[in-house]
Design a protein around this motif. Structure first.
Motif, PDB file in Angstrom:
ATOM      1  N   ILE A  13      92.538  14.029  26.163  1.00 52.58           N
ATOM      2  CA  ILE A  13      93.081  15.307  25.690  1.00 52.58           C
ATOM      3  C   ILE A  13      91.932  16.271  25.420  1.00 52.58           C
ATOM      4  N   ALA A  14      90.884  15.784  24.772  1.00 55.66           N
ATOM      5  CA  ALA A  14      89.713  16.627  24.506  1.00 55.66           C
ATOM      6  C   ALA A  14      89.069  17.091  25.804  1.00 55.66           C
ATOM      7  N   THR A  15      89.000  16.222  26.788  1.00 57.71           N
ATOM      8  CA  THR A  15      88.421  16.604  28.086  1.00 57.71           C
ATOM      9  C   THR A  15      89.209  17.757  28.703  1.00 57.71           C
ATOM     10  N   PHE A  16      90.533  17.691  28.629  1.00 52.57           N
ATOM     11  CA  PHE A  16      91.362  18.773  29.149  1.00 52.57           C
ATOM     12  C   PHE A  16      91.062  20.082  28.417  1.00 52.57           C
ATOM     13  N   PHE A  17      91.041  20.048  27.101  1.00 51.48           N
ATOM     14  CA  PHE A  17      90.863  21.273  26.323  1.00 51.48           C
ATOM     15  C   PHE A  17      89.434  21.798  26.358  1.00 51.48           C
ATOM     16  N   ALA A  18      88.487  21.014  26.852  1.00 51.64           N
ATOM     17  CA  ALA A  18      87.105  21.485  26.977  1.00 51.64           C
ATOM     18  C   ALA A  18      87.003  22.672  27.927  1.00 51.64           C
ATOM     19  N   ASP A  23      87.147  28.725  20.937  1.00 48.41           N
ATOM     20  CA  ASP A  23      87.887  28.884  19.690  1.00 48.41           C
ATOM     21  C   ASP A  23      89.298  28.292  19.756  1.00 48.41           C
ATOM     22  N   GLU A  24      89.732  27.839  20.928  1.00 50.56           N
ATOM     23  CA  GLU A  24      91.057  27.239  21.085  1.00 50.56           C
ATOM     24  C   GLU A  24      91.016  25.727  21.301  1.00 50.56           C
ATOM     25  N   GLN A  25      89.835  25.163  21.476  1.00 50.63           N
ATOM     26  CA  GLN A  25      89.723  23.756  21.848  1.00 50.63           C
ATOM     27  C   GLN A  25      90.236  22.796  20.778  1.00 50.63           C
ATOM     28  N   ILE A  26      89.722  22.903  19.577  1.00 55.83           N
ATOM     29  CA  ILE A  26      90.099  21.973  18.513  1.00 55.83           C
ATOM     30  C   ILE A  26      91.573  22.133  18.166  1.00 55.83           C
ATOM     31  N   GLU A  27      92.008  23.379  18.060  1.00 56.65           N
ATOM     32  CA  GLU A  27      93.422  23.634  17.769  1.00 56.65           C
ATOM     33  C   GLU A  27      94.305  23.075  18.880  1.00 56.65           C
ATOM     34  N   GLY A  28      93.854  23.190  20.124  1.00 53.15           N
ATOM     35  CA  GLY A  28      94.615  22.669  21.253  1.00 53.15           C
ATOM     36  C   GLY A  28      94.775  21.159  21.201  1.00 53.15           C
ATOM     37  N   LEU A  64      90.853  16.097  13.857  1.00 54.41           N
ATOM     38  CA  LEU A  64      91.521  15.220  12.893  1.00 54.41           C
ATOM     39  C   LEU A  64      91.967  15.976  11.643  1.00 54.41           C
ATOM     40  N   GLU A  65      91.205  16.984  11.236  1.00 55.97           N
ATOM     41  CA  GLU A  65      91.561  17.770  10.047  1.00 55.97           C
ATOM     42  C   GLU A  65      92.855  18.552  10.238  1.00 55.97           C
ATOM     43  N   LYS A  66      93.227  18.812  11.491  1.00 56.67           N
ATOM     44  CA  LYS A  66      94.407  19.616  11.789  1.00 56.67           C
ATOM     45  C   LYS A  66      95.582  18.784  12.299  1.00 56.67           C
ATOM     46  N   ILE A  67      95.358  17.506  12.482  1.00 50.76           N
ATOM     47  CA  ILE A  67      96.417  16.620  12.953  1.00 50.76           C
ATOM     48  C   ILE A  67      97.229  16.164  11.744  1.00 50.76           C
ATOM     49  N   ASN A  68      98.536  16.176  11.882  1.00 48.01           N
ATOM     50  CA  ASN A  68      99.427  15.747  10.798  1.00 48.01           C
ATOM     51  C   ASN A  68      99.304  14.243  10.591  1.00 48.01           C
ATOM     52  N   ARG A  69      98.814  13.873   9.422  1.00 44.38           N
ATOM     53  CA  ARG A  69      98.660  12.451   9.080  1.00 44.38           C
ATOM     54  C   ARG A  69      99.975  11.952   8.501  1.00 44.38           C
TER      55      ARG A  69
END
Length: 77
Positions: A13-18, A23-28, A64-69
């Protein structure tokens, strides 16, 4: 799902959003995991990352800070 498979999927998923604007990568990454991973998968990701973030791309670690735990496995935390 094995920890290695979980890391692999999160890193894919990170590879795709790279390729997205910085400014949209982490949120994506976080948004994708929140929308498409069920609470059990997210709980497993946090179980793995709470032990060690080794093997996870920096973008996944930042997301991880933005992912719903989930509060507990099987709930929609």
């Amino acid at each position: 799902m094995s920890p290695d498979k979980m890391r692999y999927q999160a890193n894919q998923i990170a590879t795709f959003f790279a390729s997205q604007p910085e400014d949209e990568q982490i949120e994506g990454v976080a948004d994708h995991i929140n929308k498409f991973w069920d609470p059990r998968m997210r709980a497993k990701l946090f179980e793995i990352s709470d032990e060690s973030t080794e093997g996870l791309k920096p973008m996944v670690v930042a997301a991880l800070e933005k992912i719903n735990r989930p509060d507990k496995v099987g709930t929609a935390g």
